[in-house]
Design an enzyme around this catalytic site. Sequence first.
Site, PDB file in Angstrom:
ATOM      1  N   LYS A 266       5.645 -33.708  -7.115  1.00  0.00           N
ATOM      2  CA  LYS A 266       6.676 -34.634  -6.587  1.00  0.00           C
ATOM      3  C   LYS A 266       7.399 -35.327  -7.830  1.00  0.00           C
ATOM      4  O   LYS A 266       6.960 -35.299  -8.876  1.00  0.00           O
ATOM      5  CB  LYS A 266       6.019 -35.718  -5.883  1.00  0.00           C
ATOM      6  CG  LYS A 266       5.509 -35.178  -4.585  1.00  0.00           C
ATOM      7  CD  LYS A 266       4.909 -36.345  -3.634  1.00  0.00           C
ATOM      8  CE  LYS A 266       4.446 -36.132  -2.270  1.00  0.00           C
ATOM      9  NZ  LYS A 266       5.544 -35.831  -1.424  1.00  0.00           N
ATOM     10  N   ARG A 340      -0.545 -30.373   6.624  1.00  0.00           N
ATOM     11  CA  ARG A 340      -0.771 -29.556   7.764  1.00  0.00           C
ATOM     12  C   ARG A 340      -1.829 -28.705   7.548  1.00  0.00           C
ATOM     13  O   ARG A 340      -2.443 -28.254   8.580  1.00  0.00           O
ATOM     14  CB  ARG A 340       0.464 -28.860   8.077  1.00  0.00           C
ATOM     15  CG  ARG A 340       0.827 -28.037   6.871  1.00  0.00           C
ATOM     16  CD  ARG A 340       2.420 -27.678   7.148  1.00  0.00           C
ATOM     17  NE  ARG A 340       3.477 -28.867   6.837  1.00  0.00           N
ATOM     18  CZ  ARG A 340       4.698 -28.904   6.604  1.00  0.00           C
ATOM     19  NH1 ARG A 340       5.465 -27.853   7.191  1.00  0.00           N
ATOM     20  NH2 ARG A 340       5.437 -29.892   6.210  1.00  0.00           N
TER      21      ARG A 340
HETATM   22  N1  BES Z   1       2.837 -36.852   2.150  1.00  0.00           N
HETATM   23  C1  BES Z   1       3.999 -36.241   2.298  1.00  0.00           C
HETATM   24  C2  BES Z   1       5.013 -36.783   3.363  1.00  0.00           C
HETATM   25  C3  BES Z   1       5.466 -38.427   3.060  1.00  0.00           C
HETATM   26  C4  BES Z   1       6.688 -38.634   2.565  1.00  0.00           C
HETATM   27  C5  BES Z   1       4.508 -39.308   3.342  1.00  0.00           C
HETATM   28  C6  BES Z   1       7.083 -39.964   2.246  1.00  0.00           C
HETATM   29  C7  BES Z   1       4.934 -40.726   3.369  1.00  0.00           C
HETATM   30  C8  BES Z   1       6.339 -40.975   2.612  1.00  0.00           C
HETATM   31  C9  BES Z   1       3.742 -34.832   2.490  1.00  0.00           C
HETATM   32  O1  BES Z   1       3.053 -34.215   1.845  1.00  0.00           O
HETATM   33  C10 BES Z   1       4.799 -34.186   1.703  1.00  0.00           C
HETATM   34  O2  BES Z   1       4.948 -34.106   0.678  1.00  0.00           O
HETATM   35  N2  BES Z   1       5.795 -33.451   2.571  1.00  0.00           N
HETATM   36  C11 BES Z   1       6.968 -32.967   2.128  1.00  0.00           C
HETATM   37  C12 BES Z   1       6.992 -31.461   2.860  1.00  0.00           C
HETATM   38  C13 BES Z   1       7.999 -30.597   2.240  1.00  0.00           C
HETATM   39  C14 BES Z   1       7.643 -30.308   1.196  1.00  0.00           C
HETATM   40  C15 BES Z   1       8.242 -29.475   3.420  1.00  0.00           C
HETATM   41  C16 BES Z   1       8.076 -33.573   2.254  1.00  0.00           C
HETATM   42  O3  BES Z   1       8.278 -34.345   3.378  1.00  0.00           O
HETATM   43  O4  BES Z   1       8.923 -33.654   1.471  1.00  0.00           O
HETATM   44 ZN    ZN Z   2       2.754 -33.507   0.131  1.00  0.00          ZN
END
Ligand code: BES
Ligand code: ZN
Length: 489
Positions: A266, A340
Amino acid sequence: MQIPQILSLADLQVDRNFAVIRCGEQLFGLEEGALSAELYAQWVGSSQSFEARGLKGIETVLHQAERFLLPLDQSKGLDALEHVRLTAAKLFKHAVARKSPDLSFAFSSLSIEQLGALLDGLFYAQYRFDLYKSKKESPVLPEIFVYLPQELLAEAKTLVDEKLILAQSTAQIRDFVNTPGGDLVPSDYAERIAELFASDPQVQVEILDEVQLEAQGYMGLITVGRGSQNPPRMVSISYNAQLNDGEHLGFVGKGMTFDAGGISIKPATGMWEMRMDMAGSAAVVGAMLAISRLKLPVRVSAVVVLAENRPGENACLPGDIFKAKNGKTVMVDNTDAEGRLVLSDGLFKVGEMGATTLVDLATLTGAIIRAIGTSIAGLFSNDRSLECELLEAGKLHGEKMWPMPLDLEYRDSLDDKVADMKNIGGDAGAVTAALFLQEFIPENAKWAHLDIAGTAFCTKDWKYYGAGGTGWGVRTLVQWAKNKSGGLK
Ligand code: BES
Ligand code: ZN
Ligand code: ZN
């Protein structure tokens, strides 16, 4: 948490409808002559003027105390009960700021739901997380009195006990959400969960470590946890296992103690917030705590899946393929779509435990925030009646949800050329994430998925929540379980 002292109004001769709120020497909601001399003397004392002073910030709310029970401005999207929670919380903070020795409420008529909301606001306003502050503030907390009509007293006393259990269970798990990832790795978190239930004979807790997980084929957790020195855990909590008839409820929670994204790392800005990526698991633990303390006559099993998602030496690489619990092979296209993968194991496990109506909570996607923002959780379900039950349970507690589509038209975006599936789809990221989860739901099970990425955590104060973990979902789950257990109100 303090216990409001509930006293009777019945022996006071009240000849008109009224609502009074007193904060130390401040009195809100009275007009000259509104009370009998006797009540006036009790509430005000002889030297006190009716003038309300120093009401900055809450003046509109308290102009007339009857308004306390009504939303002042429905255009703000808060219903009447939420307004009561918010006002009660503001009053509590006002009383603390003034170092008022007491905060008292008197109502000549009040519904049990309104009283519940009042207690919610008072309790939630008391939550603080100062574990990491070297200088701890210890504010003088006001003593709280609630004066009610006689006929409400018995029900009110039960309600106070119940609301306290809910508030305490929620406060405990908000502490988990607010704890930095480095201080709450999966193994510690699992132990702390087990400790919470250790003294309750109606609850059994099982912890699977990384060796057991691998041996039993929980490869979602193993794959996600591979990049970290802190190995994954699966914690199963079983309540009222002896109840064999009736519905068997199952909760599943995402417990990423930190989500750095893995190899698909991230961006740095705001990454610290990903300490909250275990809020789904925390809400499930909080709900189980409250349900067991309330001794609800319903069978509930819960599974929380705990892991740390890091780019490490041994981390899962984009393109890696593993075999999931439903027998299908999954290609990890993006290691940041890890929730997931761990939930697939949790959903499978809770099905194996025999649960037939499943609800999972997960901070699953940023896409749900882009779709409906941070005040509303996304609700995905394969069953309309379950969807309605959850909406209704949430509404009573100000936890907003919005039904989202589980439309199979998007399902083939999860198909992969080499493996059976991949972990990310096309557009509509929150929907494809939910469609991925649906692959792991036992046949014939009812299931709902709550994407709480927006509601679980706030970076600044929101409603009656201070900045940090909100504990969102505990009240909805407990209310839902309560309705299922024969509709105790
Ligand atoms: N934990 C994150 C989602 C999230 C984002 C929670 C902001 C709380 C606040 C999740 O694991 C994630 O990183 N999701 C990605 C998925 C993408 C790579 C398809 C996302 O939502 O960007
Ligand atoms: Zn994630
Ligand atoms: Zn995540």
